[in-house]
Enzyme design. Structure first.
Site, PDB file in Angstrom:
ATOM      1  CG  ASN A   1     -52.091  38.480 -27.235  1.00 59.47           C
ATOM      2  OD1 ASN A   1     -52.581  38.216 -27.281  1.00 59.47           O
ATOM      3  ND2 ASN A   1     -51.060  39.234 -26.396  1.00 59.47           N
ATOM      4  CD1 TRP A   2     -53.602  33.583 -31.769  1.00 60.94           C
ATOM      5  CD2 TRP A   2     -55.469  32.281 -31.841  1.00 60.94           C
ATOM      6  NE1 TRP A   2     -53.072  32.253 -31.504  1.00 60.94           N
ATOM      7  CE2 TRP A   2     -54.329  32.068 -32.271  1.00 60.94           C
ATOM      8  CE3 TRP A   2     -56.843  33.126 -32.189  1.00 60.94           C
ATOM      9  CZ2 TRP A   2     -55.021  30.631 -32.355  1.00 60.94           C
ATOM     10  CZ3 TRP A   2     -57.139  31.481 -32.287  1.00 60.94           C
ATOM     11  CH2 TRP A   2     -56.336  30.579 -32.521  1.00 60.94           C
ATOM     12  CE  LYS A   3     -50.433  41.318 -29.601  1.00 64.48           C
ATOM     13  NZ  LYS A   3     -49.454  42.568 -30.155  1.00 64.48           N
TER      14      LYS A   3
ATOM     15  CG  HIS B   1     -49.742  43.183 -23.188  1.00 65.11           C
ATOM     16  ND1 HIS B   1     -50.218  43.953 -25.018  1.00 65.11           N
ATOM     17  CD2 HIS B   1     -49.339  41.808 -24.761  1.00 65.11           C
ATOM     18  CE1 HIS B   1     -49.009  43.077 -25.493  1.00 65.11           C
ATOM     19  NE2 HIS B   1     -49.441  42.076 -25.594  1.00 65.11           N
TER      20      HIS B   1
ATOM     21  CD  GLU C   1     -50.869  44.831 -27.586  1.00 65.24           C
ATOM     22  OE1 GLU C   1     -51.688  44.381 -27.777  1.00 65.24           O
ATOM     23  OE2 GLU C   1     -50.445  45.001 -28.431  1.00 65.24           O
TER      24      GLU C   1
ATOM     25  CD  GLU D   1     -45.342  40.933 -24.865  1.00 61.46           C
ATOM     26  OE1 GLU D   1     -45.418  39.672 -25.771  1.00 61.46           O
ATOM     27  OE2 GLU D   1     -46.275  41.627 -24.724  1.00 61.46           O
TER      28      GLU D   1
ATOM     29  N   GLY E   1     -45.027  44.766 -32.504  1.00 60.60           N
ATOM     30  CA  GLY E   1     -46.175  44.859 -33.588  1.00 60.60           C
ATOM     31  C   GLY E   1     -45.111  45.716 -34.829  1.00 60.60           C
TER      32      GLY E   1
ATOM     33  CB  SER F   1     -41.167  41.906 -34.045  1.00 61.09           C
ATOM     34  OG  SER F   1     -42.338  43.711 -33.711  1.00 61.09           O
TER      35      SER F   1
ATOM     36  N   GLY G   1     -47.039  37.701 -30.855  1.00 60.46           N
ATOM     37  CA  GLY G   1     -48.212  38.138 -31.412  1.00 60.46           C
ATOM     38  C   GLY G   1     -48.573  37.825 -32.860  1.00 60.46           C
ATOM     39  N   GLY G   2     -48.521  39.080 -33.819  1.00 62.08           N
ATOM     40  CA  GLY G   2     -48.669  38.237 -35.045  1.00 62.08           C
ATOM     41  C   GLY G   2     -47.586  37.374 -36.116  1.00 62.08           C
TER      42      GLY G   2
END
Ligand code: 13P
Length: 258
Positions: A11-13, A101, A103, A173, A179, A219, A240-241
């Protein structure tokens, strides 16, 4: 027990313009062998503005990575300024769409009812929803985690046919692990993923529970992926990251070798 092929998703956000996206996909493909991608399903979820460029690279270079989106609206078209419809994503050969998600829930007020509408719209357009659920640290500490997760799962799946539920992906999640570098321990992650599977089993039957793929996200890094992936009820990761660093994402996909 159904044979569940692992799914590792990036997930590149809100990262990477379309030029950067092309470079990232190409670098990722150099780091992966045919064997890696045969053993594991891989999807990448760039921002909407990158989808067409990434689709073109994946197709031109015959890279067997599935294209995914991070969100979509539930209507096929209409007066919804700024939204993207499932029909538009389907036309771009998108296979997986993340919905719910944390977010989106936190910053854009998405409710379980919205997520449910999205799940049904994604399925209707022959794509696979990755429905994300997860608790806050406050909910975990107050002992409300189980109720919260069960409610998110059941309300997100209202009206989905028993025979279809097994085709979905649920991503667990925990919000406190996203993150932050604070990964849930493999035992904690397994416990909640098992709860999600048994919740599905009670409501939709053993076949659905045996087939549905459950990802862990929060993470995940090359160092933590192998132990998380070894858990009985964890069938993949939503990353993500680390998915923005081609070597790291490739190493997560290669968790079996580490
Ligand atoms: P991080 O891997 O950066 O913690 O993000 C997890 C996530 O939210 C994936 O959807």
């Amino acid at each position: 027990m159904a044979d569940r092929k692992p799914l590792i998703s990036g997930n590149w956000k809100m990262n990477c313009n379309h030029f950067e996206a092309i470079q990232l996909v190409q670098k990722l493909s150099y780091g992966l062998t045919k064997d890696d991608i045969e053993a594991v399903d891989v999807s990448i979820h760039p921002p909407f503005t990158d989808l067409r460029s990434v689709q073109t690279v994946l197709e031109a270079d015959k890279i067997p990575i599935a294209l995914g989106a991070q969100n979509c609206h539930w209507e096929a078209k209409g007066a919804f300024t700024g939204e993207i419809s499932p029909t538009m994503l389907q036309k771009l050969s998108v296979s997986y769409v993340i919905c719910g998600h944390s977010e989106r829930r936190q910053h854009f007020g998405e409710t379980n009812e919205d997520v449910n509408r999205k799940v049904k719209a994604i399925l209707k357009h022959e794509m696979t929803p990755i429905m994300a659920v997860g608790e806050t640290l406050e909910q975990r500490e107050a002992g409300e985690m189980e109720d919260h997760i069960v409610t998110q799962v059941l309300e997100g799946l209202v009206g989905v046919k028993k025979a279809t539920v097994g085709e979905l992906v649920v991503a667990y999640e925990p919000i406190w692990a996203i993150g932050t570098g604070a990964t849930a321990t493999p035992d904690d992650a397994q416990e909640v993923c098992a709860l999600i599977r048994s919740t599905i089993g009670e409501k939709f039957g053993a076949d659905a529970a045996g087939s549905i793929r459950i990802q862990y996200g929060g993470s995940v890094k090359p160092g933590t992926a192998p132990e998380l992936m070894a858990q009985a009820d964890i069938d993949g990761a939503l990353i993500g990251g680390a998915s923005l660093v081609p070597e790291d994402f490739a190493h997560c996909i290669q968790y079996r070798l580490r």
